[in-house]
Design a protein around this motif. Structure first.
Motif, PDB file in Angstrom:
ATOM      1  N   PRO A 196       0.744  -0.951  -0.018  1.00 18.37           N
ATOM      2  CA  PRO A 196      -0.055   0.166  -0.027  1.00 18.37           C
ATOM      3  C   PRO A 196       0.687   1.253  -0.051  1.00 18.37           C
ATOM      4  N   THR A 197       0.234   2.269  -0.300  1.00 13.60           N
ATOM      5  CA  THR A 197       0.811   3.640  -0.226  1.00 13.60           C
ATOM      6  C   THR A 197       0.354   4.434   0.986  1.00 13.60           C
ATOM      7  N   VAL A 198       1.237   5.011   1.813  1.00 10.16           N
ATOM      8  CA  VAL A 198       0.633   6.039   3.037  1.00 10.16           C
ATOM      9  C   VAL A 198       0.960   7.436   2.540  1.00 10.16           C
ATOM     10  N   TRP A 199       0.156   8.245   3.331  1.00  5.16           N
ATOM     11  CA  TRP A 199       0.288   9.688   3.082  1.00  5.16           C
ATOM     12  C   TRP A 199       0.710  10.247   4.135  1.00  5.16           C
ATOM     13  N   ILE A 200       2.111  10.945   3.876  1.00  2.28           N
ATOM     14  CA  ILE A 200       2.826  11.508   5.165  1.00  2.28           C
ATOM     15  C   ILE A 200       2.627  13.200   4.912  1.00  2.28           C
ATOM     16  N   LEU A 201       2.231  13.649   6.181  1.00  6.39           N
ATOM     17  CA  LEU A 201       1.937  15.011   6.356  1.00  6.39           C
ATOM     18  C   LEU A 201       3.142  15.533   7.185  1.00  6.39           C
ATOM     19  N   THR A 202       3.675  16.691   6.523  1.00  2.94           N
ATOM     20  CA  THR A 202       4.927  17.381   6.911  1.00  2.94           C
ATOM     21  C   THR A 202       4.484  18.990   7.076  1.00  2.94           C
ATOM     22  N   LYS A 203       5.232  19.514   7.959  1.00  2.00           N
ATOM     23  CA  LYS A 203       5.061  21.024   7.986  1.00  2.00           C
ATOM     24  C   LYS A 203       6.681  21.576   8.561  1.00  2.00           C
TER      25      LYS A 203
ATOM     26  N   ASP B  27       0.800  13.057  -8.708  1.00  2.00           N
ATOM     27  CA  ASP B  27       0.344  12.020  -7.870  1.00  2.00           C
ATOM     28  C   ASP B  27      -0.499  12.110  -6.769  1.00  2.00           C
ATOM     29  N   GLY B  28      -1.113  13.504  -6.796  1.00  2.21           N
ATOM     30  CA  GLY B  28      -2.143  13.734  -5.870  1.00  2.21           C
ATOM     31  C   GLY B  28      -1.410  14.684  -4.354  1.00  2.21           C
ATOM     32  N   ALA B  29      -0.280  14.691  -4.383  1.00  2.00           N
ATOM     33  CA  ALA B  29       0.537  15.571  -3.347  1.00  2.00           C
ATOM     34  C   ALA B  29       0.038  16.658  -3.235  1.00  2.00           C
ATOM     35  N   LEU B  30      -0.066  17.398  -2.061  1.00  2.00           N
ATOM     36  CA  LEU B  30      -0.827  18.724  -1.868  1.00  2.00           C
ATOM     37  C   LEU B  30       0.131  19.308  -0.867  1.00  2.00           C
ATOM     38  N   ARG B  31       0.540  20.788  -1.288  1.00  2.00           N
ATOM     39  CA  ARG B  31       1.404  21.495  -0.542  1.00  2.00           C
ATOM     40  C   ARG B  31       0.838  22.906  -0.559  1.00  2.00           C
TER      41      ARG B  31
ATOM     42  N   PHE C   3       5.556  25.809   5.023  1.00  3.56           N
ATOM     43  CA  PHE C   3       4.720  25.059   4.458  1.00  3.56           C
ATOM     44  C   PHE C   3       4.286  23.945   5.030  1.00  3.56           C
ATOM     45  N   VAL C   4       3.143  23.359   4.504  1.00  4.90           N
ATOM     46  CA  VAL C   4       2.405  22.104   4.929  1.00  4.90           C
ATOM     47  C   VAL C   4       2.535  21.450   3.498  1.00  4.90           C
ATOM     48  N   ALA C   5       2.690  19.968   3.642  1.00  2.00           N
ATOM     49  CA  ALA C   5       2.704  19.217   2.674  1.00  2.00           C
ATOM     50  C   ALA C   5       2.009  17.863   2.950  1.00  2.00           C
TER      51      ALA C   5
END
Length: 85
Positions: free
Chosen positions: A5-12, A54-58, A65-67
């Motif tokens: 699977p793919t996971v989504w990582i939230l960074t700030k 790929d759907g990444a948000l920033r 920033f928040v990504a």
């Protein structure tokens, strides 16, 4: 072996403070509330919002920033994970 699977990582972060992981989520939808909460302090000064192929948000606000980015799970997953449980 099935596809992992793919996971989504939230960074700030920011230029002067570096970057920190704020959360890891199973889906983009699961991360929505945390993404909005992390971006809220920047609301009055947002100068850019991006979505990659790929759907990444920033969200950018000056040097801050928040990504939210997708990352495929690496390594061998337990059978339960591969089976979708």
């Amino acid at each position: 072996m099935s596809t992992l699977p793919t996971v989504w990582i939230l960074t700030k972060g920011g230029i002067d403070v570096g970057e920190e992981i704020r959360g890891v989520f199973w889906s983009k939808d699961d991360a929505k509330a945390d993404f909005l909460e992390a971006a809220d302090p920047f609301a009055a000064r947002i100068d850019g919002v991006w979505q990659d192929g790929d759907g990444a948000l920033r969200v950018g606000a000056g040097d801050d920033f928040v990504a939210l980015t997708p990352h495929p799970v690496q390594g061998q997953a337990p059978r339960e994970l591969e089976a979708g449980r």
